[in-house]
Design a protein around this motif. Structure first.
Motif, PDB file in Angstrom:
ATOM      1  N   MET A   1     -22.713  37.599 -18.282  1.00  0.00           N
ATOM      2  CA  MET A   1     -22.271  37.728 -16.910  1.00  0.00           C
ATOM      3  C   MET A   1     -23.420  38.288 -16.088  1.00  0.00           C
ATOM      4  SD  MET A   1     -19.098  40.076 -15.477  1.00  0.00           S
ATOM      5  CE  MET A   1     -17.891  38.917 -14.902  1.00  0.00           C
ATOM      6  N   ARG A   2     -23.692  37.644 -14.982  1.00  0.00           N
ATOM      7  CA  ARG A   2     -24.720  38.113 -14.057  1.00  0.00           C
ATOM      8  C   ARG A   2     -24.108  39.122 -13.085  1.00  0.00           C
ATOM      9  NH1 ARG A   2     -27.502  32.350 -12.539  1.00  0.00           N
ATOM     10  NH2 ARG A   2     -28.380  31.999 -14.599  1.00  0.00           N
ATOM     11  N   LEU A   3     -24.967  39.890 -12.453  1.00  0.00           N
ATOM     12  CA  LEU A   3     -24.496  40.882 -11.499  1.00  0.00           C
ATOM     13  C   LEU A   3     -23.748  40.211 -10.347  1.00  0.00           C
ATOM     14  CD1 LEU A   3     -24.334  43.855 -10.768  1.00  0.00           C
ATOM     15  CD2 LEU A   3     -26.563  43.630  -9.651  1.00  0.00           C
ATOM     16  N   SER A   4     -24.254  39.082  -9.878  1.00  0.00           N
ATOM     17  CA  SER A   4     -23.569  38.369  -8.789  1.00  0.00           C
ATOM     18  C   SER A   4     -22.178  37.911  -9.227  1.00  0.00           C
ATOM     19  CB  SER A   4     -24.399  37.178  -8.314  1.00  0.00           C
ATOM     20  OG  SER A   4     -24.600  36.247  -9.362  1.00  0.00           O
ATOM     21  N   GLU A   5     -22.041  37.505 -10.477  1.00  0.00           N
ATOM     22  CA  GLU A   5     -20.736  37.102 -11.006  1.00  0.00           C
ATOM     23  C   GLU A   5     -19.797  38.305 -11.112  1.00  0.00           C
ATOM     24  OE1 GLU A   5     -22.192  33.346 -13.755  1.00  0.00           O
ATOM     25  OE2 GLU A   5     -22.186  35.357 -14.613  1.00  0.00           O
ATOM     26  N   PHE A   6     -20.351  39.446 -11.475  1.00  0.00           N
ATOM     27  CA  PHE A   6     -19.563  40.679 -11.527  1.00  0.00           C
ATOM     28  C   PHE A   6     -18.954  40.976 -10.159  1.00  0.00           C
ATOM     29  CE2 PHE A   6     -19.462  45.272 -10.668  1.00  0.00           C
ATOM     30  CZ  PHE A   6     -18.597  45.707 -11.655  1.00  0.00           C
ATOM     31  N   TRP A   7     -19.777  40.915  -9.116  1.00  0.00           N
ATOM     32  CA  TRP A   7     -19.274  41.236  -7.781  1.00  0.00           C
ATOM     33  C   TRP A   7     -18.256  40.207  -7.301  1.00  0.00           C
ATOM     34  CZ3 TRP A   7     -19.218  45.927  -6.741  1.00  0.00           C
ATOM     35  CH2 TRP A   7     -20.265  46.775  -7.103  1.00  0.00           C
ATOM     36  N   LEU A   8     -18.431  38.952  -7.659  1.00  0.00           N
ATOM     37  CA  LEU A   8     -17.419  37.940  -7.331  1.00  0.00           C
ATOM     38  C   LEU A   8     -16.109  38.241  -8.045  1.00  0.00           C
ATOM     39  CD1 LEU A   8     -19.388  34.559  -7.468  1.00  0.00           C
ATOM     40  CD2 LEU A   8     -18.263  35.568  -5.480  1.00  0.00           C
ATOM     41  N   ALA A   9     -16.202  38.615  -9.311  1.00  0.00           N
ATOM     42  CA  ALA A   9     -15.008  38.928 -10.091  1.00  0.00           C
ATOM     43  C   ALA A   9     -14.292  40.149  -9.522  1.00  0.00           C
ATOM     44  CB  ALA A   9     -15.383  39.159 -11.558  1.00  0.00           C
ATOM     45  N   VAL A  10     -15.049  41.171  -9.149  1.00  0.00           N
ATOM     46  CA  VAL A  10     -14.454  42.376  -8.556  1.00  0.00           C
ATOM     47  C   VAL A  10     -13.733  42.017  -7.263  1.00  0.00           C
ATOM     48  CG1 VAL A  10     -14.994  44.594  -7.452  1.00  0.00           C
ATOM     49  CG2 VAL A  10     -16.049  44.010  -9.641  1.00  0.00           C
ATOM     50  N   ALA A  11     -14.383  41.240  -6.413  1.00  0.00           N
ATOM     51  CA  ALA A  11     -13.768  40.851  -5.140  1.00  0.00           C
ATOM     52  C   ALA A  11     -12.534  39.989  -5.363  1.00  0.00           C
ATOM     53  CB  ALA A  11     -14.793  40.114  -4.278  1.00  0.00           C
ATOM     54  N   ASP A  12     -12.607  39.066  -6.316  1.00  0.00           N
ATOM     55  CA  ASP A  12     -11.455  38.202  -6.603  1.00  0.00           C
ATOM     56  C   ASP A  12     -10.265  38.994  -7.129  1.00  0.00           C
ATOM     57  OD1 ASP A  12     -12.809  35.933  -5.812  1.00  0.00           O
ATOM     58  OD2 ASP A  12     -13.218  35.228  -7.849  1.00  0.00           O
ATOM     59  N   GLY A  19     -12.365  46.949  -4.237  1.00  0.00           N
ATOM     60  CA  GLY A  19     -13.265  46.763  -5.369  1.00  0.00           C
ATOM     61  C   GLY A  19     -14.489  47.656  -5.282  1.00  0.00           C
ATOM     62  N   ARG A  20     -15.044  47.790  -4.085  1.00  0.00           N
ATOM     63  CA  ARG A  20     -16.209  48.663  -3.892  1.00  0.00           C
ATOM     64  C   ARG A  20     -15.844  50.129  -4.119  1.00  0.00           C
ATOM     65  NH1 ARG A  20     -21.298  46.139  -3.593  1.00  0.00           N
ATOM     66  NH2 ARG A  20     -20.848  44.036  -2.913  1.00  0.00           N
ATOM     67  N   ILE A  21     -14.652  50.503  -3.690  1.00  0.00           N
ATOM     68  CA  ILE A  21     -14.191  51.876  -3.924  1.00  0.00           C
ATOM     69  C   ILE A  21     -14.039  52.136  -5.418  1.00  0.00           C
ATOM     70  CG2 ILE A  21     -12.222  53.452  -3.643  1.00  0.00           C
ATOM     71  CD1 ILE A  21     -11.841  52.124  -0.842  1.00  0.00           C
ATOM     72  N   LEU A  22     -13.418  51.191  -6.120  1.00  0.00           N
ATOM     73  CA  LEU A  22     -13.235  51.353  -7.565  1.00  0.00           C
ATOM     74  C   LEU A  22     -14.562  51.488  -8.288  1.00  0.00           C
ATOM     75  CD1 LEU A  22     -10.404  48.793  -8.399  1.00  0.00           C
ATOM     76  CD2 LEU A  22     -10.253  51.287  -8.409  1.00  0.00           C
ATOM     77  N   THR A  23     -15.518  50.625  -7.978  1.00  0.00           N
ATOM     78  CA  THR A  23     -16.797  50.664  -8.692  1.00  0.00           C
ATOM     79  C   THR A  23     -17.576  51.927  -8.376  1.00  0.00           C
ATOM     80  OG1 THR A  23     -17.944  49.360  -6.993  1.00  0.00           O
ATOM     81  CG2 THR A  23     -16.966  48.147  -8.848  1.00  0.00           C
ATOM     82  N   ARG A  24     -17.346  52.491  -7.215  1.00  0.00           N
ATOM     83  CA  ARG A  24     -18.054  53.709  -6.821  1.00  0.00           C
ATOM     84  C   ARG A  24     -17.396  54.978  -7.355  1.00  0.00           C
ATOM     85  NH1 ARG A  24     -17.368  54.203  -1.041  1.00  0.00           N
ATOM     86  NH2 ARG A  24     -15.558  55.444  -1.644  1.00  0.00           N
ATOM     87  N   ASP A  25     -16.043  54.996  -7.416  1.00  0.00           N
ATOM     88  CA  ASP A  25     -15.335  56.250  -7.674  1.00  0.00           C
ATOM     89  C   ASP A  25     -14.600  56.352  -9.008  1.00  0.00           C
ATOM     90  OD1 ASP A  25     -16.155  57.070  -5.155  1.00  0.00           O
ATOM     91  OD2 ASP A  25     -14.266  56.528  -4.179  1.00  0.00           O
ATOM     92  N   LEU A  26     -14.186  55.235  -9.582  1.00  0.00           N
ATOM     93  CA  LEU A  26     -13.377  55.272 -10.802  1.00  0.00           C
ATOM     94  C   LEU A  26     -14.251  55.527 -12.024  1.00  0.00           C
ATOM     95  CD1 LEU A  26     -10.553  54.888 -12.082  1.00  0.00           C
ATOM     96  CD2 LEU A  26     -11.150  52.465 -12.356  1.00  0.00           C
ATOM     97  N   VAL A  27     -13.961  56.614 -12.735  1.00  0.00           N
ATOM     98  CA  VAL A  27     -14.699  56.960 -13.957  1.00  0.00           C
ATOM     99  C   VAL A  27     -14.089  56.161 -15.107  1.00  0.00           C
ATOM    100  CG1 VAL A  27     -15.255  58.820 -15.562  1.00  0.00           C
ATOM    101  CG2 VAL A  27     -15.310  59.231 -13.093  1.00  0.00           C
ATOM    102  N   LEU A  28     -14.947  55.457 -15.835  1.00  0.00           N
ATOM    103  CA  LEU A  28     -14.512  54.550 -16.897  1.00  0.00           C
ATOM    104  C   LEU A  28     -14.826  55.146 -18.263  1.00  0.00           C
ATOM    105  CD1 LEU A  28     -15.922  51.328 -15.195  1.00  0.00           C
ATOM    106  CD2 LEU A  28     -13.539  52.108 -15.202  1.00  0.00           C
ATOM    107  N   GLY A  29     -13.784  55.529 -18.980  1.00  0.00           N
ATOM    108  CA  GLY A  29     -13.958  56.134 -20.299  1.00  0.00           C
ATOM    109  C   GLY A  29     -14.580  55.194 -21.314  1.00  0.00           C
TER     110      GLY A  29
END
Length: 75
Positions: A1-12, A19-29
């Motif tokens: 998965m490319r970074l651009s694909e990651f951001w498309l998946a997050v937005a979708d 999605g931007r809030i989650l990637t910035r604030d959610l701590v992933l165990g």
């Protein structure tokens, strides 16, 4: 998965703003207690970050794979 694909998946899956809030604030165990943004900056595989985000947000298995891929270019 490319970074651009990651951001498309997050937005979708989550929408652009949320999605931007989650990637910035959610701590992933699953990726050592980092946020998605921090993990990507630290060099964690983007695919692993995506799967950890999906796991944390209870995204169904059928929506975790193959998302974010762009449509093939038409000749």
């Amino acid at each position: 998965m490319r970074l651009s694909e990651f951001w498309l998946a997050v937005a979708d899956e989550f929408g652009d703003a949320y999605g931007r809030i989650l990637t910035r604030d959610l701590v992933l165990g699953d990726i050592g207690g980092m946020t998605a943004d921090d993990a990507i900056k630290a060099g964690v595989s983007v695919r692993d970050v995506w799967l950890a985000l999906c796991s944390a947000m209870d995204v169904p298995e059928e929506r975790r794979y193959g998302v974010g891929r762009r449509e093939p270019k038409k000749p």
